[in-house]
Design a protein around this motif. Sequence first.
Motif, PDB file in Angstrom:
ATOM      1  N   VAL A 191       0.796  -1.095  -0.025  1.00  0.00           N
ATOM      2  CA  VAL A 191      -0.084  -0.013  -0.031  1.00  0.00           C
ATOM      3  C   VAL A 191       0.789   1.225   0.126  1.00  0.00           C
ATOM      4  O   VAL A 191       2.050   1.233   0.239  1.00  0.00           O
ATOM      5  N   SER A 192       0.310   2.052  -0.277  1.00  0.00           N
ATOM      6  CA  SER A 192       0.981   3.681  -0.295  1.00  0.00           C
ATOM      7  C   SER A 192       0.945   4.283   1.133  1.00  0.00           C
ATOM      8  O   SER A 192       0.519   3.717   2.092  1.00  0.00           O
ATOM      9  N   PHE A 193       1.939   5.249   1.178  1.00  0.00           N
ATOM     10  CA  PHE A 193       2.005   5.863   2.644  1.00  0.00           C
ATOM     11  C   PHE A 193       0.738   6.190   2.967  1.00  0.00           C
ATOM     12  O   PHE A 193       0.344   6.076   4.187  1.00  0.00           O
ATOM     13  N   TRP A 194      -0.123   6.952   2.369  1.00  0.00           N
ATOM     14  CA  TRP A 194      -1.324   7.776   2.592  1.00  0.00           C
ATOM     15  C   TRP A 194      -2.344   6.722   2.955  1.00  0.00           C
ATOM     16  O   TRP A 194      -2.779   6.759   3.816  1.00  0.00           O
ATOM     17  N   GLN A 195      -2.473   5.719   2.201  1.00  0.00           N
ATOM     18  CA  GLN A 195      -3.290   4.452   2.438  1.00  0.00           C
ATOM     19  C   GLN A 195      -2.932   3.846   3.762  1.00  0.00           C
ATOM     20  O   GLN A 195      -3.938   3.518   4.626  1.00  0.00           O
ATOM     21  N   ALA A 196      -1.550   3.714   3.972  1.00  0.00           N
ATOM     22  CA  ALA A 196      -1.140   2.931   5.218  1.00  0.00           C
ATOM     23  C   ALA A 196      -1.332   3.672   6.458  1.00  0.00           C
ATOM     24  O   ALA A 196      -1.896   3.436   7.436  1.00  0.00           O
ATOM     25  N   VAL A 197      -1.469   5.237   6.441  1.00  0.00           N
ATOM     26  CA  VAL A 197      -1.907   5.943   7.389  1.00  0.00           C
ATOM     27  C   VAL A 197      -3.282   5.765   7.768  1.00  0.00           C
ATOM     28  O   VAL A 197      -3.818   5.737   8.988  1.00  0.00           O
ATOM     29  N   VAL A 198      -4.147   5.970   6.722  1.00  0.00           N
ATOM     30  CA  VAL A 198      -5.560   5.704   6.847  1.00  0.00           C
ATOM     31  C   VAL A 198      -6.003   4.482   7.540  1.00  0.00           C
ATOM     32  O   VAL A 198      -6.644   4.280   8.658  1.00  0.00           O
ATOM     33  N   ILE A 199      -5.517   3.316   6.764  1.00  0.00           N
ATOM     34  CA  ILE A 199      -5.974   2.089   7.339  1.00  0.00           C
ATOM     35  C   ILE A 199      -5.411   1.917   8.779  1.00  0.00           C
ATOM     36  O   ILE A 199      -5.879   0.713   9.736  1.00  0.00           O
ATOM     37  N   GLY A 200      -4.208   2.242   9.079  1.00  0.00           N
ATOM     38  CA  GLY A 200      -3.378   2.010  10.203  1.00  0.00           C
ATOM     39  C   GLY A 200      -4.175   2.594  11.300  1.00  0.00           C
ATOM     40  O   GLY A 200      -4.409   2.213  12.410  1.00  0.00           O
ATOM     41  N   ALA A 201      -4.744   3.817  11.190  1.00  0.00           N
ATOM     42  CA  ALA A 201      -5.371   4.510  12.104  1.00  0.00           C
ATOM     43  C   ALA A 201      -6.311   3.983  12.395  1.00  0.00           C
ATOM     44  O   ALA A 201      -6.973   3.803  13.762  1.00  0.00           O
ATOM     45  N   VAL A 219      -0.592   5.142  17.329  1.00  0.00           N
ATOM     46  CA  VAL A 219      -1.017   5.756  15.864  1.00  0.00           C
ATOM     47  C   VAL A 219       0.248   6.769  15.558  1.00  0.00           C
ATOM     48  O   VAL A 219       0.636   6.994  14.259  1.00  0.00           O
ATOM     49  N   VAL A 220       0.717   7.494  16.555  1.00  0.00           N
ATOM     50  CA  VAL A 220       2.029   8.127  16.289  1.00  0.00           C
ATOM     51  C   VAL A 220       3.187   7.509  16.060  1.00  0.00           C
ATOM     52  O   VAL A 220       3.894   7.767  15.014  1.00  0.00           O
ATOM     53  N   LEU A 221       3.443   6.398  16.601  1.00  0.00           N
ATOM     54  CA  LEU A 221       4.641   5.797  16.308  1.00  0.00           C
ATOM     55  C   LEU A 221       4.193   4.999  14.806  1.00  0.00           C
ATOM     56  O   LEU A 221       5.291   4.792  14.144  1.00  0.00           O
TER      57      LEU A 221
END
Length: 476
Positions: free
Chosen positions: A54-64, A255-257
């Motif tokens: 996944v891309s960075f932004w996809q990872a940020v969203v699905i991770g959060a 989330v931050v980490l």
Amino acid sequence: MTAPAPTAVETNALNTIDESERRGSPRDLFWPWFAANVSVLGLGYGSYLLGFGVSFWQAVVIGAVGIVASFLFCGFISLAGKRGSAPTMVLSRAAFGVRGNKLPSLLSWILTVGWETVLVALATLATSTVLGALGWGGGTITKVVALVVVAGVVVVAGVFGFDLVMRLQVVITVLTAVLTVVYIILVADHIDWATVAALPAGGSPEVIGGLVFMMTGFGLGWVNMAADYSRYLPRSASGPRIVGWTTLGASLAPVVLLVFGLLLAGSDPVLNEAIGADPIGALSTILPTWFLIPFAVVALAGLIGGAALDIYSSGLALLSLGLPAPRWVAAAIDGGLMVIGAVYVVFVADSFIGPFQGFLITLGVPVAAWCGVLLADILLRRRDYADADLYDAGGRYGAVNWSAVTLVVGGTAVGWGLVTNTYAPWLAWQGYLLGPLGGIDGTWAFANLGVLVALVIGFFGTLLLTARAVRRQESR
């Protein structure tokens, strides 16, 4: 009322906490949940998540979303602790029956022992890597000493029990929060924004697979013990505040980490690959030498914080299986098993990420099914639990609720058929229902749909099959 001294061995085990011992407020839940999840391992999840393509932004969203949603489950299950003032695996008897709850108790015990093993193994590997970088050892002897020291601290916390664990978590929270911020500042110049931004986006299977992995790696790894730490709260404590403080404390640091871990792993393919073998050790290689000892301290503290909660709850789960022993004996037994498992991960396994992902996915399916059942059961109930009946197979909750047991067994059978596990050869049998979706080599093979399907089966199945039974129980 004055809380018991943290140096006293806790005598409470599976019993309902007496009214005179209930104390504190929902905000107290922030400390143990934050400390248990502020581990530097959270940075490593950035690498694991990018591994789904996944891309960075996809990872940020699905991770959060995965972190917050899964810890929200913990928040709701913490409500049961306030309503029943007993451990999670006792309160689960209301849904499964006093004897039928042996099944989820077994799952909980395996999961918590597995997690404490993973965390202690990571702490051992991290210590060895850091000391090796300083030229102070790093070989087999260093690993053995580190394993003995870390395991010793964790076992002591588990044996002494609730008050020592809770006070330890406050110290860990402050220490790790400060040092983690310093770590982020020191390695920020390793981020290559252009490289991170160029990461290609993944499709729906990759996004769902990453989401499920984050849920199993975070909240679904804690749901089976969530009520253990809210059971000392007064019955008058605010339900929404319990959910809120639990979810905030558990989610904030991960989330931050995760976001920072994504930036580091996405910037450096070599670092990204190294994290798979020794996540915390790899993350130490980009630090200035003078900060290696503080980094080791923060890494060890965070991992010990998580392992302390795990060993405490694993002891309670072992007792709920029927072990005729005091709580501290159960914790000590689990400590011995933890050491054996950590020895395997540290000295035998080829890498960390293989056994770790195999463990998460395989246990994630039945735990998700159990979580769905318990969440629905909590939603259906309007009154506090009948304390005495939680310990009496002839009481209102009965001996075995076959609907709940069937939902977990059936949800697990379907779920295992919809996940694949190439991380361990002995798990290659999974994925037997993926044929219509392209098989075990198809696009959806690594989406881990089975975890979500098991959760849905447990939740909606309970709403459909047990609503009347719950109403009858509460009318008695």
